[in-house]
Design a protein around this motif. Structure first.
Motif, PDB file in Angstrom:
ATOM      1  N   SER A 132      33.078  76.157 -36.512  1.00  0.00           N
ATOM      2  CA  SER A 132      34.184  75.278 -36.111  1.00  0.00           C
ATOM      3  C   SER A 132      34.567  74.311 -37.225  1.00  0.00           C
ATOM      4  CB  SER A 132      33.794  74.495 -34.849  1.00  0.00           C
ATOM      5  OG  SER A 132      32.614  73.742 -35.070  1.00  0.00           O
ATOM      6  N   MET A 133      34.121  74.572 -38.435  1.00  0.00           N
ATOM      7  CA  MET A 133      34.439  73.701 -39.565  1.00  0.00           C
ATOM      8  C   MET A 133      35.857  73.998 -40.029  1.00  0.00           C
ATOM      9  SD  MET A 133      32.191  72.980 -43.029  1.00  0.00           S
ATOM     10  CE  MET A 133      32.516  74.551 -43.823  1.00  0.00           C
ATOM     11  N   GLY A 134      36.791  73.112 -39.698  1.00  0.00           N
ATOM     12  CA  GLY A 134      38.199  73.377 -39.962  1.00  0.00           C
ATOM     13  C   GLY A 134      38.589  73.295 -41.431  1.00  0.00           C
ATOM     14  N   ILE A 135      37.864  72.505 -42.215  1.00  0.00           N
ATOM     15  CA  ILE A 135      38.224  72.299 -43.611  1.00  0.00           C
ATOM     16  C   ILE A 135      37.154  72.925 -44.494  1.00  0.00           C
ATOM     17  CG2 ILE A 135      38.764  70.587 -45.379  1.00  0.00           C
ATOM     18  CD1 ILE A 135      39.450  68.657 -43.110  1.00  0.00           C
ATOM     19  N   PRO A 136      37.517  73.873 -45.353  1.00  0.00           N
ATOM     20  CA  PRO A 136      36.527  74.528 -46.203  1.00  0.00           C
ATOM     21  C   PRO A 136      35.796  73.522 -47.099  1.00  0.00           C
ATOM     22  CG  PRO A 136      38.646  75.674 -46.284  1.00  0.00           C
ATOM     23  CD  PRO A 136      38.877  74.385 -45.570  1.00  0.00           C
ATOM     24  N   TRP A 137      34.559  73.867 -47.480  1.00  0.00           N
ATOM     25  CA  TRP A 137      33.743  72.972 -48.293  1.00  0.00           C
ATOM     26  C   TRP A 137      34.429  72.630 -49.619  1.00  0.00           C
ATOM     27  CZ3 TRP A 137      29.814  69.974 -47.112  1.00  0.00           C
ATOM     28  CH2 TRP A 137      29.086  69.370 -48.146  1.00  0.00           C
ATOM     29  N   ALA A 138      35.089  73.609 -50.228  1.00  0.00           N
ATOM     30  CA  ALA A 138      35.758  73.355 -51.501  1.00  0.00           C
ATOM     31  C   ALA A 138      36.824  72.277 -51.348  1.00  0.00           C
ATOM     32  CB  ALA A 138      36.382  74.643 -52.033  1.00  0.00           C
ATOM     33  N   GLN A 139      37.511  72.275 -50.205  1.00  0.00           N
ATOM     34  CA  GLN A 139      38.529  71.259 -49.954  1.00  0.00           C
ATOM     35  C   GLN A 139      37.876  69.914 -49.643  1.00  0.00           C
ATOM     36  OE1 GLN A 139      41.605  72.902 -47.556  1.00  0.00           O
ATOM     37  NE2 GLN A 139      42.615  70.936 -47.193  1.00  0.00           N
TER      38      GLN A 139
END
Length: 526
Positions: free
Chosen positions: A192-199
């Motif tokens: 459910s992590m909406g924002i990727p780690w790179a972002q």
């Protein structure tokens, strides 16, 4: 001379010169999302230029200044810059030491004051929710004195999204402080992590902010705050007898999570520096005409700030924030224009707030130090990135189920042939993630308005925008923007505000709403 030049530029770019409602709205967006505003970061000259523009538009519309000495309400802030290159944190267990790689494995938070030296045992505290009155308390019976807490994002399925998000924000820091914890490491559920780690790494490079008055912040003392990359998070559990996959399976099933010692310590140093700065909310009043009701105020709000200038993406380092949230400010201004001729019974307060991207700071300051009597504010309607990406036929009024504002918004939509639909992503907890939440915590019934998708293609378009443009330089004037969609939304917004302002009675919280608890004791109840 510089002020005169700026005033001249803003005057020449004013949408007052545009006759068409769509072109006026678009011109506001163009001015506020122009590169010259440098991303409107709170506390920067770019934000100040944007604030001057909004104040100028309020003045052109003939709205009454409602700040302490004009349209501006100054907000004193602290900015914290964390230096990952000079910071170091190590996991220590019976098996030895394991350094954590900054950025790739761990992101240090900048909103809460960092403590400097760190040396604390780690405990896993489930979701970290303190809701004893609702039958769930992850803190109960667990000694957290001097400990570092690891929490997994989420909640048992029986608890509502708004309730758990409130517990994770307003209640969390006070509960941690009372329990004696010294820090928190947040762990997202990868599913459910909406924002990727790179972002997320890009966001983490931006300094954090808090209100200068410690008592106005949720966390009133230093805490280590960090977020661990789910891809490596199993290292936290290596000495505990548990695995991350086991915990994620329980979370996905909506069950209560176990709590246990991680049998590791976190040691090291976080290097951070503070500096004082200031920004401003912009506040204007449209007085009501009814002698009995004009002292009651409907608040229309939107945040003016964005992310400023940061890490380049495809060579662009200006985070213009066209949809987030120049679009909302443009609708606020055009709604003010339309309501001027309406002769409403109640007054309407237009508030363009600062610091939303830094933790709802401007709105929190406003409700703590309101420029109108606190008890006069009867409702808040907030616009934050409402995303006019397709024709406006469906709307979601987030928070509609919590107060009688829900029926008012539904009636306004129906009268215009618009279908109001429930929030289809309650797990995103949007009701407590923007400036309406500051008003909610002050006891004011509130709504946040969003375009709702009515087809799979529209749903895909919204998801693509969040993936490709949200909080990136791509949220700029180069993206497709259709003013007609915003004009249809503004028509609905005007109708909604009119219905609230002209209604015989003021909105009230529903008896079963969790947020009704914030109403001052002497306030009338529904």
């Amino acid at each position: 001379m510089r002020a005169l030049v700026l005033a001249s530029i803003l005057s020449l770019s004013s949408p007052a010169l545009c006759a068409d409602a769509g072109q006026r709205w678009l011109q506001h967006v163009k001015v506020l999302a122009d590169d010259s505003m440098e991303g409107r970061l709170t506390g920067t000259p770019g934000y100040d230029r944007a604030a001057a523009y909004v104040a100028g538009e309020f003045e052109r519309l003939g709205l009454k200044p409602a700040g302490p000495g004009g349209y501006l309400q100054p907000v004193a802030l602290k900015e914290q810059t964390v230096d990952p290159a000079r910071s170091s944190l190590v996991l220590k267990s019976a098996k030895g030491s394991r350094p954590l790689a900054m950025a790739d494995e761990l992101l240090l938070g900048a909103r809460v004051p960092q403590p400097g030296a760190v040396d604390a045992p780690l405990v896993f505290l489930g979701y970290g929710l303190h809701l004893p009155e609702n039958g769930h308390d992850d803190l109960a019976g667990f000694d957290l004195t001097g400990k570092m807490v690891v929490v997994l994002a989420g909640a048992p399925s029986r608890l509502s999204g708004s309730l758990t998000a409130h517990a994770g924000r307003a209640e969390f820091w006070s509960a941690m402080q009372r329990a004696g914890a010294v820090g928190v490491i947040n762990l997202a559920n990868p599913r459910s992590m909406g924002i990727p780690w790179a972002q997320q790494k890009l966001f983490a490079a931006t300094p954090g902010m808090r209100l200068a008055e410690p008592a106005l912040n949720d966390a009133t003392q230093p805490f280590l705050t960090a977020t661990i990359n789910p891809a490596v998070a199993d290292i936290l559990f290596e000495a505990s007898g548990h695995r991350l996959a086991e915990l994620l399976a329980l979370a996905d099933a909506g069950t209560v999570l176990p709590r246990f010692e991680l049998n590791q310590r976190l040691q090291g140093q976080v290097v951070a520096t503070d500096r004082d700065l200031a920004s401003a909310n912009i506040v204007a009043l449209l007085p009501g005409r009814d002698r009995r009701l004009k002292d009651e105020v409907v608040v229309l709000s939107a945040h003016l700030d964005h992310l400023g200038m940061g890490q380049p993406v495809n060579g662009d380092r200006i985070y213009n924030g066209a949809m987030d949230n120049a679009s909302g400010i443009a609708s606020l201004l055009e709604t003010a224009r339309a309501l001027k001729a309406a002769r409403l019974r109640r007054s309407v307060l237009f508030v363009a707030v600062t610091g939303e991207e830094r933790g709802l700071l401007g709105s929190r300051y406003f409700v703590s130090r309101p420029t109108v009597p606190a008890r006069s504010m009867i409702a808040n309607i907030n616009m934050d990135m409402y995303l006019p990406l397709w024709p406006f036929t469906h709307v979601t009024a987030i928070g509609a189920e919590e107060s009688t504002l829900g029926s008012v918004s539904a009636a306004a939509a129906k009268s215009l042939g618009i279908v109001e639909v429930p929030d289809r992503q309650p797990e995103q907890n949007l009701f407590v993630r923007s400036d309406q939440y500051s008003f909610v915590r002050a006891g004011v019934p509130a709504l946040a308005l969003k375009f709702a998708a009515s087809t799979p293609a529209q749903e895909a378009l919204g998801k693509a925008w969040l993936t490709d443009r949200y909080h990136t330089p791509a949220d700029d004037l180069g993206q497709p923007i259709e003013p007609a969609y915003a004009v249809a939304f503004n028509t609905y917004l005007v109708k909604l505000i009119r219905n609230v302002a002209d209604a015989p009675g003021r909105p009230t919280w529903k008896l079963d709403s969790f947020f009704r608890r914030f109403v001052p004791d002497s306030e009338p109840e529904s």
